[in-house]
Design an enzyme around this catalytic site. Structure first.
Site, PDB file in Angstrom:
ATOM      1  N   ARG A  31       2.342  -4.111   4.231  1.00  0.00           N
ATOM      2  CA  ARG A  31       1.717  -3.366   5.317  1.00  0.00           C
ATOM      3  C   ARG A  31       1.326  -4.321   6.444  1.00  0.00           C
ATOM      4  NH1 ARG A  31       1.252   1.411   7.921  1.00  0.00           N
ATOM      5  NH2 ARG A  31      -0.801   2.381   7.849  1.00  0.00           N
TER       6      ARG A  31
ATOM      7  N   THR B 157       8.105   7.608   9.789  1.00  0.00           N
ATOM      8  CA  THR B 157       8.253   6.693   8.668  1.00  0.00           C
ATOM      9  C   THR B 157       9.593   6.994   8.013  1.00  0.00           C
ATOM     10  OG1 THR B 157       5.863   6.799   8.410  1.00  0.00           O
ATOM     11  CG2 THR B 157       7.076   6.018   6.513  1.00  0.00           C
TER      12      THR B 157
ATOM     13  N   THR C 189       7.689   1.834   7.735  1.00  0.00           N
ATOM     14  CA  THR C 189       7.307   2.609   8.915  1.00  0.00           C
ATOM     15  C   THR C 189       7.025   1.758  10.145  1.00  0.00           C
ATOM     16  OG1 THR C 189       5.769   4.310   9.694  1.00  0.00           O
ATOM     17  CG2 THR C 189       4.860   2.573   8.315  1.00  0.00           C
TER      18      THR C 189
ATOM     19  N   ASN D 123       5.033   3.721  12.198  1.00  0.00           N
ATOM     20  CA  ASN D 123       4.003   4.732  12.403  1.00  0.00           C
ATOM     21  C   ASN D 123       4.575   5.902  13.189  1.00  0.00           C
ATOM     22  OD1 ASN D 123       1.474   5.789  11.837  1.00  0.00           O
ATOM     23  ND2 ASN D 123       0.634   5.152  13.800  1.00  0.00           N
TER      24      ASN D 123
ATOM     25  N   ASP E  31      -3.514   3.792  12.802  1.00  0.00           N
ATOM     26  CA  ASP E  31      -3.843   4.216  11.438  1.00  0.00           C
ATOM     27  C   ASP E  31      -5.223   3.752  10.990  1.00  0.00           C
ATOM     28  OD1 ASP E  31      -1.744   5.812  10.880  1.00  0.00           O
ATOM     29  OD2 ASP E  31      -0.726   4.464   9.498  1.00  0.00           O
TER      30      ASP E  31
ATOM     31  N   SER F 110      -2.973   3.829   4.752  1.00  0.00           N
ATOM     32  CA  SER F 110      -1.700   4.535   4.882  1.00  0.00           C
ATOM     33  C   SER F 110      -1.667   5.727   3.936  1.00  0.00           C
ATOM     34  CB  SER F 110      -0.545   3.590   4.538  1.00  0.00           C
ATOM     35  OG  SER F 110       0.676   4.298   4.429  1.00  0.00           O
ATOM     36  N   SER F 111      -0.795   6.677   4.247  1.00  0.00           N
ATOM     37  CA  SER F 111      -0.534   7.801   3.339  1.00  0.00           C
ATOM     38  C   SER F 111       0.756   7.612   2.546  1.00  0.00           C
ATOM     39  CB  SER F 111      -0.447   9.111   4.138  1.00  0.00           C
ATOM     40  OG  SER F 111      -1.684   9.440   4.716  1.00  0.00           O
TER      41      SER F 111
ATOM     42  N   GLY G  54       6.402  11.012   6.863  1.00  0.00           N
ATOM     43  CA  GLY G  54       5.737  12.227   7.294  1.00  0.00           C
ATOM     44  C   GLY G  54       4.258  12.104   7.587  1.00  0.00           C
ATOM     45  N   GLY G  55       3.730  10.876   7.811  1.00  0.00           N
ATOM     46  CA  GLY G  55       2.319  10.756   8.140  1.00  0.00           C
ATOM     47  C   GLY G  55       1.433  11.309   7.040  1.00  0.00           C
TER      48      GLY G  55
END
Length: 560
Positions: free
Chosen positions: A95, A370, A388, A390, A412, A441-442, A462-463
């Protein structure tokens, strides 16, 4: 016939052939499911040459940086979940990180209000990229083939060009004005006439950058020419990333989050991804209910899932962040007794208003665009990677001379407690901006086992909807007997606590009868359009691999 025309025709034939698949593709020796056909083929070619799942993942990551500029990247970051053929599990966090001079209030004006778009489309929006270091770190630990051989296919795609699809053409045309606005004096991905499907996209500067990465490894990106180009680009727009930030960046191996759903083992990503914890919370919340008997997208099924999602996203807002900076109460969040307590306020007769739901409490607690790819090799090793920039095309700012896009991952973070980010997700202190910190993050790359054997590899972009899409895909297979392609293609719905609404893809996601029953109980249902592009692999009982590539994009199953 010219060499140029021959290349174009060959690429068109290749892309068409790769996409011409049965509804549920099945292979025996290895499989790659990812968001662009050329990248999918690159991965399988590596598997055929004797590479393992990690080798293929490295090649796919770089190939997507060329062919999927919306999300594939070397200017962003991601997460990898790995399971060896013998069952060894590991996760890699690559990340992005906040630059050393980032501050908690950097996106607020003098009055303490969030400055619109500052965290999205300026040089301040970018975190220190992690993708290149992540791939180098993964290859060093698990790779078999030579590093240069894994980067070369991406160089070829960038230097010779590849044929773009209608999806990519539309995205490039839609973003052209933003490219011009954010990149004075640069012409990357711009031309005088609109892009059309079948045209060739050549990226010479990106090819040169990839060659440095091929030849010099980490130093080809985090030091030397490319590092200087990134720092110079930052200076030109007042951004924060320096050459020192780049030298100091390192990805981190983290202990996987492991849990169970019935007789299935779930191996997923720990913080700073919120996805793994949230996924296990969601599965635990519904495990005791007869979803299979109720049926797919029926009113009782939807109501239960929505109420679970409402509570889990409330917890996410308070308790999840970078574990290197914030004590994440993993054990407490995943305690079955805690999950059961959270669901006690659930009432079958009416929707629970999100205003009535707060983050849970524990004894002793101390405070969109992403992409995803799933890979299984011949030996049975598996990789699940979500990566990603973002937003779509990230900050939409290219690094001059290097030819790649920068991320806008700083969005984020929680720019201000209680103020939602671009995905409408609300956060707090746990995810505040701090120098060197990784933003929450998701992303939810996940691998599942059944009876000690590989069962499923799954994930999606997909956020904030990533978590719920992975969750529903798993349930579609386990509870509703869908094959992998059916589960990936199925209509999805989403609730994230705030705003208090149930998002659906189309009006047909629920039947009229189901919709009426839910609305009568107080659920607000809103049509939002296509959600996520899930790419997944399922191991059949006979040992063959069944792929599911999302029809919402150019996603492709390739195998051998």
């Amino acid at each position: 016939m010219s060499v140029f025309k021959s290349l174009v025709i060959a690429s068109i034939f290749l892309s068409t052939a790769v996409n011409a698949q049965p509804s549920s593709a099945v292979y025996r020796n290895g499989m790659v499911v990812c968001a662009y056909p050329d990248a999918s083929k690159v991965g399988v070619d590596i598997l055929k040459k004797g590479g393992n799942a990690v080798d293929a993942a490295v090649a796919v990551q770089f190939a997507l940086a060329v062919t999927l500029p919306e999300a594939g990247n070397i200017g962003g970051g991601g997460f990898m979940v790995y399971r060896s053929a013998k069952g060894e599990a590991n996760t890699l966090d690559y990340r992005e990180k906040a630059p050393a001079t980032a501050t908690t209030n950097m996106f607020l004006d003098a009055a303490g209000n969030v400055v619109p778009n500052m965290s999205l489309s300026t040089h301040f929006a970018s975190g220190v990229p992690g993708s290149v270091d992540g791939m180098i770190t993964a290859h060093k630990k698990y790779g078999k083939l030579k590093w240069a051989d894994l980067v070369q296919p991406a160089i070829d795609l960038a230097e010779r060009g590849f044929v773009i699809t209608a999806h990519l053409a539309n995205d490039l045309n839609r973003t052209a004005d933003a490219f011009r606005k954010g990149n004075p004096g640069k012409t990357y991905m711009l031309k005088d006439t609109p892009w059309k499907a079948g045209e060739l996209l050549v990226q010479q500067d990106l090819a040169s950058t990839l060659k440095l990465i091929r030849d010099k490894g980490r130093d080809g990106f985090y030091d030397g020419l490319v590092a200087k180009q990134i720092a110079d680009e930052m200076k030109s727009g007042g951004g924060l990333i320096t050459q020192t930030d780049l030298k100091n960046y390192h990805s981190v191996w983290r202990k996987p989050i492991i849990g169970k759903y019935k007789n299935y083992k779930i191996i997923t990503m720990p913080p700073p991804s919120s996805g793994g914890i949230a996924l296990l919370q969601l599965l635990s919340a519904v495990e005791k209910y007869p979803l299979h008997r109720w049926g797919y997208n029926q009113d009782s099924t939807v109501q239960l899932i929505v109420e679970a999602e409402r509570r889990v996203y409330a917890d996410r807002s308070k308790y999840l962040g970078d574990p290197d900076y914030f004590k994440v109460p993993v054990d407490s969040l995943l305690n079955p007794a805690y999950t059961a307590k959270r669901m006690q306020s659930f009432n079958w007769n009416k929707a629970t208003p999100s205003s009535d739901i707060k983050p849970g409490s524990f004894v002793g607690y101390e405070s969109d665009q992403t992409t995803h790819f799933s890979i299984v090799d011949k030996e049975g090793s598996a990789v699940s990677i979500t990566t990603t920039l973002n937003g779509s095309f990230g900050s939409k700012i290219f690094v001059k001379g290097a030819g790649f896009l920068l991320n806008n991952e700083m969005d984020d973070f929680s720019s201000k407690a209680g103020v939602p980010n671009m995905f409408g997700v609300t956060g707090g202190k746990a995810n505040s901006i701090q120098p060197g910190k990784r933003m929450l993050s998701s992303m939810t790359p996940t691998i599942m086992e059944k009876g000690g054997k590989l069962f499923m590899v799954v994930g999606t972009p997909g956020g904030s909807t990533i978590i719920t899409a992975v969750y529903q895909t798993i349930l579609d297979v386990i509870e509703f007997n869908q094959d992998m392609q059916q589960a990936v293609s199925s209509k999805r719905f989403h609730h994230q606590w705030l705003p208090d609404e149930v998002s659906i893809e189309t009006a047909a996601t629920f039947t009229d009868e189901v919709k009426q029953k839910l609305e009568a109980k107080g659920y607000k249902i809103v049509v939002k359009g296509p959600m996520n592009r899930v790419d997944a692999i399922l191991l059949n009982k006979d040992g063959s691999l069944q792929g599911g590539a999302d029809p919402r994009g150019d996603d492709t199953v390739t195998g051998w």
